[in-house]
Design a protein around this motif. Sequence first.
Motif, mmCIF file in Angstrom:
data_model
loop_
_atom_site.group_PDB
_atom_site.id
_atom_site.type_symbol
_atom_site.label_atom_id
_atom_site.label_comp_id
_atom_site.label_asym_id
_atom_site.label_seq_id
_atom_site.Cartn_x
_atom_site.Cartn_y
_atom_site.Cartn_z
ATOM 1 N N ALA A 16 -38.330 29.893 136.718
ATOM 2 C CA ALA A 16 -39.599 29.471 137.308
ATOM 3 C C ALA A 16 -39.677 30.042 138.720
ATOM 4 N N VAL A 17 -40.902 30.233 139.182
ATOM 5 C CA VAL A 17 -41.132 30.696 140.548
ATOM 6 C C VAL A 17 -42.052 29.689 141.228
ATOM 7 N N ALA A 18 -41.690 29.301 142.447
ATOM 8 C CA ALA A 18 -42.466 28.297 143.182
ATOM 9 C C ALA A 18 -42.861 28.820 144.548
ATOM 10 N N SER A 19 -44.038 28.415 144.974
ATOM 11 C CA SER A 19 -44.484 28.634 146.345
ATOM 12 C C SER A 19 -44.035 27.429 147.159
ATOM 13 N N TYR A 20 -43.470 27.676 148.341
ATOM 14 C CA TYR A 20 -43.028 26.532 149.143
ATOM 15 C C TYR A 20 -43.729 26.498 150.490
ATOM 16 N N TYR A 21 -43.394 25.501 151.329
ATOM 17 C CA TYR A 21 -44.259 25.143 152.451
ATOM 18 C C TYR A 21 -44.447 26.226 153.486
ATOM 19 N N SER A 22 -43.517 27.177 153.628
ATOM 20 C CA SER A 22 -43.737 28.292 154.546
ATOM 21 C C SER A 22 -44.840 29.175 153.975
ATOM 22 N N ASP A 23 -45.902 29.371 154.745
ATOM 23 C CA ASP A 23 -47.075 30.090 154.260
ATOM 24 C C ASP A 23 -46.686 31.492 153.797
ATOM 25 N N GLY A 24 -46.983 31.816 152.548
ATOM 26 C CA GLY A 24 -46.716 33.147 152.043
ATOM 27 C C GLY A 24 -45.342 33.348 151.463
ATOM 28 N N CYS A 25 -44.616 32.287 151.120
ATOM 29 C CA CYS A 25 -43.237 32.429 150.642
ATOM 30 C C CYS A 25 -43.075 31.946 149.208
ATOM 31 N N LEU A 26 -42.202 32.633 148.477
ATOM 32 C CA LEU A 26 -41.881 32.272 147.104
ATOM 33 C C LEU A 26 -40.378 32.155 146.945
ATOM 34 N N VAL A 27 -39.965 31.366 145.968
ATOM 35 C CA VAL A 27 -38.555 31.269 145.625
ATOM 36 C C VAL A 27 -38.432 31.190 144.106
ATOM 37 N N ILE A 28 -37.435 31.879 143.565
ATOM 38 C CA ILE A 28 -37.141 31.765 142.133
ATOM 39 C C ILE A 28 -36.223 30.570 141.950
ATOM 40 N N THR A 29 -36.663 29.620 141.158
ATOM 41 C CA THR A 29 -35.857 28.425 140.943
ATOM 42 C C THR A 29 -35.050 28.616 139.666
ATOM 43 N N ASP A 30 -33.769 28.766 139.816
ATOM 44 C CA ASP A 30 -32.898 29.049 138.681
ATOM 45 C C ASP A 30 -32.612 27.766 137.912
ATOM 46 N N GLU A 31 -33.497 27.429 137.000
ATOM 47 C CA GLU A 31 -33.353 26.171 136.283
ATOM 48 C C GLU A 31 -32.500 26.308 135.019
ATOM 49 N N PRO A 90 -29.058 28.035 132.860
ATOM 50 C CA PRO A 90 -27.637 28.134 133.171
ATOM 51 C C PRO A 90 -27.208 29.501 133.676
ATOM 52 N N ALA A 91 -27.975 30.563 133.376
ATOM 53 C CA ALA A 91 -27.494 31.911 133.665
ATOM 54 C C ALA A 91 -27.734 32.357 135.103
ATOM 55 N N LYS A 92 -28.815 31.884 135.730
ATOM 56 C CA LYS A 92 -29.168 32.291 137.091
ATOM 57 C C LYS A 92 -29.248 33.810 137.212
ATOM 58 N N SER A 93 -29.970 34.397 136.294
ATOM 59 C CA SER A 93 -29.996 35.853 136.211
ATOM 60 C C SER A 93 -30.641 36.523 137.419
ATOM 61 N N PHE A 94 -31.531 35.835 138.110
ATOM 62 C CA PHE A 94 -32.203 36.449 139.254
ATOM 63 C C PHE A 94 -31.596 36.026 140.590
ATOM 64 N N GLY A 95 -30.522 35.266 140.547
ATOM 65 C CA GLY A 95 -29.781 34.957 141.769
ATOM 66 C C GLY A 95 -30.491 34.081 142.776
ATOM 67 N N GLY A 96 -31.512 33.336 142.354
ATOM 68 C CA GLY A 96 -32.201 32.471 143.302
ATOM 69 C C GLY A 96 -32.911 33.233 144.405
ATOM 70 N N ALA A 97 -33.411 34.422 144.091
ATOM 71 C CA ALA A 97 -34.046 35.264 145.115
ATOM 72 C C ALA A 97 -35.296 34.593 145.665
ATOM 73 N N GLN A 98 -35.599 34.931 146.899
ATOM 74 C CA GLN A 98 -36.823 34.443 147.526
ATOM 75 C C GLN A 98 -37.399 35.537 148.405
#
Length: 245
Positions: free
Chosen positions: A122-137, A139-147
């Motif tokens: 999943a990808v989420a927008s968070y409170y810093s304007d213009g920022c995204l984070v990949i939420t590794d929900e 088990p594999a965490k294939s994208f490394g929690g990139a933001q």
Amino acid sequence: MTDDLGAKLALLTDDRPEPADPAAPIRARIRTRQLHRRTAAAVCAAAVAIAVVVAGSVIGSIKSAEPGVATPGQRTQGLNFTYTRLPEPWSDEPAFTTQPDALKYGPAFYVTDGSIPNEHWAVASYYSDGCLVITDEGPAKSFGGAQGCFDQNWQPDQRSQYKTVPAVIPNLSSPMPLTMVMGAVSAEARKVRITAGGKTYDTDAIGTPNSSRFRFFAVVVTATESQITAVTPLDAAGKVAPSPR
């Protein structure tokens, strides 16, 4: 005897008044000191009141200047804040993820989610304007929690900013060239068209409460990073959307 009596009576005449009370000057000095103390206390209380008002004004100005707090609306880094709602497509579901550090992204709102082999992402927008984070929900965490943050360095005619994150999928017998493409476009956009590896991928440009300037997008394409040749935002009429204002 008569002379002695006359001398004693003379003490009571106007010419020989009764000696002054020796305690009177002491009482006068006490009253003066008490008056000085009351005056000083009143002055101190007034100064403290002024200092509190000034300090409150300074703190308020500092808070209003914090990045991501003053706009849109007067929002705070909590779930209760005001914002300018963009037209659909829209995401208003808080993204409370299973990451140990998820709270530092709150309030976060889902932009999109999907699945790849061995993992849900999943990808989420968070409170810093213009920022995204990949939420590794998964088990594999294939994208490394990139933001990534996309609120800086926009050129006048730049219509999108994006980041590519290649997937690293363990225990897969036939490796697949999967790449996450995530980024920001203007509020006028409704879709984002990505050309990669000779294919075209369309995904929604999602509005969230965390920004009234940007919409966000994220999609996984079957291509390598070097094969991504175009990322184009489209408005409601299907025309190329402008750059963020």
